[in-house]
Design a protein around this motif. Structure first.
Motif, PDB file in Angstrom:
ATOM      1  N   GLY A 141       8.414  -8.473  -6.909  1.00 29.80           N
ATOM      2  CA  GLY A 141       8.107  -7.674  -5.714  1.00 29.80           C
ATOM      3  C   GLY A 141       9.322  -6.893  -5.230  1.00 29.80           C
ATOM      4  O   GLY A 141       9.210  -5.735  -4.825  1.00 29.80           O
ATOM      5  N   ASP A 142      10.503  -7.511  -5.301  1.00 29.70           N
ATOM      6  CA  ASP A 142      11.740  -6.815  -4.922  1.00 29.70           C
ATOM      7  C   ASP A 142      11.997  -5.647  -5.873  1.00 29.70           C
ATOM      8  O   ASP A 142      12.414  -4.563  -5.460  1.00 29.70           O
ATOM      9  N   HIS A 143      11.763  -5.896  -7.160  1.00 28.17           N
ATOM     10  CA  HIS A 143      11.972  -4.826  -8.148  1.00 28.17           C
ATOM     11  C   HIS A 143      11.018  -3.658  -7.891  1.00 28.17           C
ATOM     12  O   HIS A 143      11.403  -2.497  -8.001  1.00 28.17           O
ATOM     13  N   ALA A 144       9.775  -3.991  -7.564  1.00 28.58           N
ATOM     14  CA  ALA A 144       8.794  -2.931  -7.300  1.00 28.58           C
ATOM     15  C   ALA A 144       9.209  -2.123  -6.076  1.00 28.58           C
ATOM     16  O   ALA A 144       9.150  -0.894  -6.082  1.00 28.58           O
ATOM     17  N   PRO A 169       0.801  -1.222   0.000  1.00 25.93           N
ATOM     18  CA  PRO A 169       0.000   0.000   0.000  1.00 25.93           C
ATOM     19  C   PRO A 169       0.839   1.280   0.000  1.00 25.93           C
ATOM     20  O   PRO A 169       0.446   2.268  -0.624  1.00 25.93           O
ATOM     21  N   TRP A 170       1.998   1.278   0.679  1.00 27.31           N
ATOM     22  CA  TRP A 170       2.792   2.517   0.721  1.00 27.31           C
ATOM     23  C   TRP A 170       3.231   2.933  -0.683  1.00 27.31           C
ATOM     24  O   TRP A 170       3.349   4.129  -0.969  1.00 27.31           O
ATOM     25  N   GLN A 171       3.432   1.957  -1.565  1.00 27.01           N
ATOM     26  CA  GLN A 171       3.842   2.296  -2.930  1.00 27.01           C
ATOM     27  C   GLN A 171       2.711   3.027  -3.651  1.00 27.01           C
ATOM     28  O   GLN A 171       2.931   4.020  -4.347  1.00 27.01           O
ATOM     29  N   ALA A 172       1.497   2.552  -3.445  1.00 28.85           N
ATOM     30  CA  ALA A 172       0.334   3.188  -4.069  1.00 28.85           C
ATOM     31  C   ALA A 172       0.109   4.593  -3.509  1.00 28.85           C
ATOM     32  O   ALA A 172      -0.191   5.535  -4.247  1.00 28.85           O
ATOM     33  N   ARG A 173       0.273   4.734  -2.179  1.00 30.52           N
ATOM     34  CA  ARG A 173       0.064   6.060  -1.572  1.00 30.52           C
ATOM     35  C   ARG A 173       1.132   7.054  -2.047  1.00 30.52           C
ATOM     36  O   ARG A 173       0.837   8.224  -2.291  1.00 30.52           O
ATOM     37  N   ALA A 174       2.376   6.573  -2.139  1.00 34.12           N
ATOM     38  CA  ALA A 174       3.451   7.466  -2.599  1.00 34.12           C
ATOM     39  C   ALA A 174       3.184   7.913  -4.035  1.00 34.12           C
ATOM     40  O   ALA A 174       3.382   9.083  -4.389  1.00 34.12           O
TER      41      ALA A 174
END
Lengths: 204, 121
Positions: free
Chosen positions: B66-69, B22-27
């Motif tokens: 997932g690591d790349h993301a 979720p933090w990736q989406a919020r950022a």
């Protein structure tokens, strides 16, 4: 992310990235610089409403409407905007057409510029270092990893996106689709075929 | 086949999600919202993101999608902090303090209960 659970079994834990993003979000919200509802709206747009189906409609129309294909060639930004797919970042779009002997491939070597308005959010591999580094230096090896081997005499042209200019590949119309409508053709157009790491699908 | 020195492209044939946390989406959303509100131009953002991505440590060959993301969004988050600092919109010390307050709030909050910022003050 490692989670430290040993003595906080019954309490919540935030990893560092989550806490940093929550801090930024709170600061920006408290300063009145963004509205939290706007964030939710943006996520809703990109996660559910904008996706590669927009691009597939552009491609299928280009295959069936020569005047539109012509407009797309000359000014893709305007032609695509007229279909209701506007860029949020005010970027320009260029449509690059595959044809016999020429295959187009899109990358952003610098960061991850991508035509969001027609393709939605980029896949992880598009943003990854191996793809960004290798798409330009060895595009054929990259395409092979996607299961795409082109004839030796087909040239591969690689387009490097920027914040100002983004590209959509118009793949070649599959054989055996004469007389098909745009609606019938749309499902043959995958996201990857509009980045250039695949061809348009073969009719079933 | 990839050449011998080339790192494999993560998940070329899988339908992987764009955001792995979720933090990736919020950022992501925060950055788009700030740009749309006129606090910076998207080209300025791309420059900062490109600079962070260009200096990021390489991802190991064994990395998953997932690591790349995560690797990518760590650069994204650092670039956002850089840009907001450059614009005088967010001071590093203040971000750190707020993040620590959120961490304290989380530790003071039982599982399953929404985390309130005030709980960390």
């Amino acid at each position: 992310m490692p989670h430290d659970h040993h003595d906080h079994e019954d309490h919540s834990q935030l990893d560092d990235m989550t806490a940093r993003v929550m801090a930024l979000e709170k600061l920006m919200t408290d300063k009145g610089l963004v509205d939290p509802a706007a964030l939710d709206a943006i996520l809703d747009t990109y996660e559910t409403r904008v996706g590669p189906r927009n691009g597939a409609r552009v491609v299928a129309r280009a295959w069936t409407d020569p005047a539109f294909a012509e407009a797309l060639t000359h000014d893709a930004t305007t032609a695509i905007h007229a279909m209701g797919f506007g860029g949020r970042q005010g970027e320009h779009l260029t449509a690059v057409f595959n044809k016999p002997g020429l295959h187009n491939l899109v990358v952003c070597t610098l960061c991850s510029c991508y035509p969001w308005s027609v393709l939605g959010l980029p896949p992880v591999w598009y943003k990854s270092m191996p793809y960004r580094a290798r798409a330009v230096s060895e595009p054929r090896a990259v395409l092979a990893e996607f299961g795409l081997t082109l004839p030796e005499d087909t040239a591969v042209r690689v387009w490097d996106s920027t914040a100002e200019m983004r590209y959509i590949v118009i793949p070649q119309r599959p054989e055996g689709t004469d007389g098909w409508t745009a609606e019938q053709l749309e499902p043959l157009v995958s996201r990857d075929s509009m980045i250039g790491t695949a061809l348009a699908g073969v009719p079933a | 086949m990839p050449s011998e020195t080339a790192a494999a492209i993560p998940g070329p044939r899988d339908a992987t999600p764009h955001f792995f946390a979720p933090w990736q989406a919020r950022a992501f959303a925060l950055t788009v919202a700030l740009s749309e509100a006129g606090h910076f131009a998207w080209t300025e953002w791309a420059e900062h993101l490109g600079a962070r991505i260009g200096t990021a440590t390489p991802v190991p060959d064994s990395a998953t999608p997932g690591d790349h993301a995560e690797h990518y969004y760590l650069s994204w988050l650092a670039a956002l902090e850089d840009l907001l600092r450059a614009k005088g919109l967010a001071e590093a010390a203040l971000i750190r303090d707020l993040a620590e307050t959120w961490q304290r709030a989380a530790r003071a909050t039982p599982h399953g209960t929404p985390i309130r910022f005030e709980a960390g003050l």
